[in-house]
Design an enzyme around this catalytic site. Sequence first.
Site, PDB file in Angstrom:
ATOM      1  N   GLU A 263       0.895  -1.173   0.000  1.00 53.53           N
ATOM      2  CA  GLU A 263       0.000   0.000   0.000  1.00 53.53           C
ATOM      3  C   GLU A 263       0.922   1.208   0.000  1.00 53.53           C
ATOM      4  OE1 GLU A 263      -1.134   3.277   1.488  1.00 53.53           O
ATOM      5  OE2 GLU A 263      -1.566   2.143   3.318  1.00 53.53           O
ATOM      6  N   CYS A 302      -1.136   9.008   3.113  1.00 57.98           N
ATOM      7  CA  CYS A 302      -1.010   8.340   1.815  1.00 57.98           C
ATOM      8  C   CYS A 302      -2.229   8.582   0.943  1.00 57.98           C
ATOM      9  CB  CYS A 302      -0.781   6.853   2.006  1.00 57.98           C
ATOM     10  SG  CYS A 302      -2.060   6.041   2.981  1.00 57.98           S
TER      11      CYS A 302
END
Length: 691
Positions: A263, A302
């Site tokens: 991720e 993120c």
Amino acid sequence: MTTLPTPDILRPASYVYGTWHAGADGQTLVDAVYGRPVAVISSEGVDFGEALRYGREVGGPAIRRLTFHARARALKALASYLLERKEDYYTLNLLTGATRRDGWVDIEGGIGTLFSYASMARRDLPDERFLPEGQVERLGKGGTFVGRHLLVPREGVAVQINAYNFPVWGMLEKLAQAFVGGMPSFVKPAPQTAYLTERVVRDIIASGLLPEGALQLVTGEPGDLLDHLEEQDLVAFTGSAATAAKLKVHPTIVARNVPFNTEADSLNASVLGLTVQPGDPEFALYVKEVAREITSKAGQKCTAIRRAIVPRDRVEEVVEALRRELGKVTLGDPARDDVRMGALVSTGQRERVQGTLDALKAETSVVIGGEERELLGGDREKGAFLDPTVLLCESPLTARGPHELEAFGPVATLLPYDTLEDAARLARMGRGSLVGSIVTFDRTEATELVLGLSSTHGRLLVLNRENAGESTGHGSPLPQLKHGGPGRAGSGEELAGLSGVRHHMNKVAVQADPTTLTAVTREYVPGAQVREDVVHPFRKTFEELQVGDSLLTPRRTVTEADVMAFAGLSGDRFYAHTDEIGARESLFGRRVAHGYFVLSAAAGLFVDPGVGPVLANYGLENLRFTEPVGFGDTIRARLTVQSKTAKDPRPSEPATGVVKWRVDVTNQNEVLVATYSILTLVAREVGETHA
């Protein structure tokens, strides 16, 4: 005025092979606000091979002895335990440069994820240590050879390498999925915020709610950790795409085909619809969302908005609105009540962001920021403060920097567009994103953009005036939905409900005869041997009932009077049931009974009317009417226990379980005319749940 306290130097230890281990020397960490030393971390002396062996041989077997429901109960208890201690985590959170509002997403969001996975596991998984998946596949014409997929836990360790920006949530969301899936976790947090992760792990270990070996932690450098991986292990990584690219080609990972889930940070975009006007609610929503994503966690998320894609003729209005919104943001010591944005995690991170920002300026201009604003507490030089900055790229379709360079801080770039096709193309130029958002009230526009962005995004938020009150926002991953994305975002997947749990399990196709497959899966397979008893199954308690217990009912012949009475009672006078001429011209060629009459008549055949352990009908699943039933046809039903699930007892309520029954209705020629499953709530003899 409250300010960040001067802490004692913390020495966060590693927890490996059942003991706390503190290295003598290590890396000194400083707080992000004043630059004062706060912790020393080290992994000196940790035997990583022994730690992984301990996880495989101690933690793994202990978890696998628990059913899904037992694991869920442990997670729920752990979440409650951590929630009672959250203020300790909020105090340490301030040292990372994050405000209390920033910390809420990390701390209570992480604990909430434990609650969510506990709930999903109890609701959607059986009270077993394995998971039958999909339907039973008939592999032979005679029905004696069948197959089904079965998911079982991998017998290795889930190595979890986490980023610095979410030291609590990042750990807990991975731990929840691994634990429910039956695997022990080995956590490696990023060094900058490892002291907060360690504080939470200390409480988890002290709680005694997880089996020994279910969780290990190393706070310092990972050393030769990856060299000791084996085929049953897996790695989950959160961080930069560049670091992920290096780790996933580690020789041991490649040679042993160790699953590696990534991720990675991505250049997420938010698109303002062409139809949105400055006075519309959606315009204000867009501006607030972009401003929030720039400043939340000082832009260190993120999922943050890095590219704001706006209609070319709205750029000036968006810039002015953003300037007003960002002008309200106060910068400084996150312990102060009047501060809305804290610092980046370290001065090193600030320098990296500043370097990327300087590179972006080659193809952009600064439209907001560029001047240091007043600092409300903190040290401008020793702390890691960076003012919110908005750039403008006039030619985004030909530029490269905004689509390739990520300033992992309070920075976003405005990208003007002329058509919806251009907007979608700009979003896709990020080469894969965790999340994108579309702000519009026009459903046609929303549809075109969703379809235009879907191939390169893991999650899409369509935000408008109707869902804004409940929306969790562009940057908030949710346990029920996928967190991950293609391409640059890592091509991995976390969360996504139970999909993340299945990632920690091995899928095996089991081929056998129906009776053997029933014994293996503990779910009745059509064609398997059944057990018939003189005692009606509705007279048996939950404990007395066994998978495969069955009742074959007497027969009933369906008459025209039955059908007309049902039509009058239900009000369903569909021509195929009541109109002789219309029915002859239908695909049936004659009048037939209502499907729901067949369902009701079957219930009348198998239900025991007396007071007994069966308390209520809990639902009906997978109903199929396979052949028509005409006047004069004779039906009967077979009722078979398909599966059982114990329910957790509640105070002052009787102990119960859910029994799933398979019902097959056949006609006088033994042809199946209807099949379905019913769920009943059945009384239990004791309050304990199956384990």
